[in-house]
Design a protein around this motif. Structure first.
Motif, PDB file in Angstrom:
ATOM      1  N   LYS A 272       0.893  -1.194  -0.021  1.00  0.00           N
ATOM      2  CA  LYS A 272       0.055   0.002   0.055  1.00  0.00           C
ATOM      3  C   LYS A 272       0.886   1.254  -0.078  1.00  0.00           C
ATOM      4  CE  LYS A 272      -3.555  -2.314   2.596  1.00  0.00           C
ATOM      5  NZ  LYS A 272      -2.930  -3.686   2.929  1.00  0.00           N
TER       6      LYS A 272
ATOM      7  N   LYS B  88      -1.825  -0.947  -4.759  1.00  0.00           N
ATOM      8  CA  LYS B  88      -2.885  -0.006  -4.259  1.00  0.00           C
ATOM      9  C   LYS B  88      -1.991   1.284  -3.874  1.00  0.00           C
ATOM     10  CE  LYS B  88      -6.657  -2.907  -2.836  1.00  0.00           C
ATOM     11  NZ  LYS B  88      -7.728  -2.062  -3.859  1.00  0.00           N
TER      12      LYS B  88
ATOM     13  N   THR C 113      -3.116   5.577  -2.480  1.00  0.00           N
ATOM     14  CA  THR C 113      -3.712   6.434  -2.184  1.00  0.00           C
ATOM     15  C   THR C 113      -3.331   7.613  -2.574  1.00  0.00           C
ATOM     16  OG1 THR C 113      -4.860   5.153  -0.250  1.00  0.00           O
ATOM     17  CG2 THR C 113      -5.059   7.702  -0.073  1.00  0.00           C
TER      18      THR C 113
ATOM     19  N   TYR D 146     -11.219   1.335  -1.388  1.00  0.00           N
ATOM     20  CA  TYR D 146     -10.297   1.314  -0.378  1.00  0.00           C
ATOM     21  C   TYR D 146      -9.001   1.026  -0.802  1.00  0.00           C
ATOM     22  CZ  TYR D 146     -10.044  -0.110   4.726  1.00  0.00           C
ATOM     23  OH  TYR D 146      -9.766  -0.225   5.995  1.00  0.00           O
ATOM     24  N   TYR D 147      -8.316   2.055   0.084  1.00  0.00           N
ATOM     25  CA  TYR D 147      -6.649   2.233  -0.134  1.00  0.00           C
ATOM     26  C   TYR D 147      -6.265   2.791  -1.437  1.00  0.00           C
ATOM     27  CZ  TYR D 147      -5.313   0.497   4.573  1.00  0.00           C
ATOM     28  OH  TYR D 147      -5.142   0.253   5.709  1.00  0.00           O
TER      29      TYR D 147
ATOM     30  N   GLU E 138      -8.017   5.750  -2.293  1.00  0.00           N
ATOM     31  CA  GLU E 138      -8.728   7.015  -2.408  1.00  0.00           C
ATOM     32  C   GLU E 138      -8.118   8.142  -3.077  1.00  0.00           C
ATOM     33  OE1 GLU E 138      -9.728   4.791   1.290  1.00  0.00           O
ATOM     34  OE2 GLU E 138      -7.932   5.134   0.286  1.00  0.00           O
TER      35      GLU E 138
ATOM     36  N   ARG F  87      -3.854   5.850   9.487  1.00  0.00           N
ATOM     37  CA  ARG F  87      -3.141   4.834   8.516  1.00  0.00           C
ATOM     38  C   ARG F  87      -1.593   5.006   8.569  1.00  0.00           C
ATOM     39  NH1 ARG F  87      -6.630   4.507   3.017  1.00  0.00           N
ATOM     40  NH2 ARG F  87      -8.692   3.453   3.897  1.00  0.00           N
TER      41      ARG F  87
END
Length: 242
Positions: A3, A30, A32, A59-60, A62, A76
């Motif tokens: 992430k 992913k 964000t 989710y993750y 955004e 987070r």
């Protein structure tokens, strides 16, 4: 799945290159995206806002734009849900704030949390001793003859080109950096993302020295170096998680 948190600030230089790297990273894992308000406007002005929007959602993945003082992103970061935080492009304004410990928007607060938590943070500063030029937004030059019927003005999708006193003007708050105007002007009077030389102030140099002392921060000198380090990190992390 690794992430990644990606911070976008209000720097025109390396904005398009950063978006291109982001696109490749987002196709692998992913991501964000968090943006300062200026980052959002400059991304739009340089024609890459849709790139960030295209690869976010869910989710993750955004996309958040300042101001958002109660963002869940901070928790987070502190709890190390993000393995990597990328700040690209990093404007002098944001770099100086982070160096001084100022946390007054989404990006600077996330950076403060990342430093406290020891999250690996990669920075691509646009104001540094090794940066010798910057890219301008779309600009009308003096060879504009101020046509009464102006093809760029007629075809601009956001009506960003307006009449001036002696030449046309581009309203930067409307421009989306599509470069259609460049192709339509018969006099080649409009340029987008033209490079100009700059001199970095000594204050920016001193602030970068402060950032270099932060243990989990990595300062890179070019988009190419940024891309290489991110991909090396992802290669290792994704292989370990396979």
């Amino acid at each position: 799945m690794v992430k990644v948190l990606w911070g976008v600030t209000g720097a025109g230089h390396w904005m398009r290159e950063s978006a291109s790297i982001f696109e490749k990273v987002a196709s692998r894992t992913k991501v964000t995206v968090i943006m300062t308000r200026n980052g959002y406007e400059i991304a739009k002005l340089y024609g890459v806002l849709d790139v960030f929007k295209k690869y976010t959602g869910g989710y993750y993945s955004e996309l958040e734009v300042d101001p958002n003082p109660l963002s869940h992103i901070y928790g987070r970061v502190l709890s190390k849900k993000y393995e990597l935080f990328v700040l690209a492009p990093l404007s002098a304004n944001t770099a100086n704030k982070i160096a001084d410990g100022i946390a007054d928007n989404l990006v600077t607060t996330a950076a403060a949390m990342a430093r406290k938590a020891g999250v690996t943070t990669i920075l691509l500063p646009t104001d540094a001793p090794w940066v010798k030029e910057t890219a301008l937004p779309c600009t009308v030059h003096d060879n504009c003859v101020n046509c009464s019927v102006c093809p760029p003005q007629e075809t601009c999708p956001t009506k960003a080109i307006v009449d001036g006193i002696s030449k046309k003007r581009i309203l930067l708050d409307r421009c989306i950096g599509c470069e259609l105007c460049v192709t339509k002007c018969p006099y080649e009077a409009i340029n987008c993302f033209e490079k100009v030389e700059i001199n970095v102030h000594w204050l920016e140099v001193e602030k970068l020295k402060v950032l270099e002392k932060f243990e989990s921060f990595i300062i890179v000198r070019s988009p190419e170096e940024l891309s290489r380090i991110i991909n090396e990190y992802l290669d290792v992390a994704l292989n370990e998680g396979a």
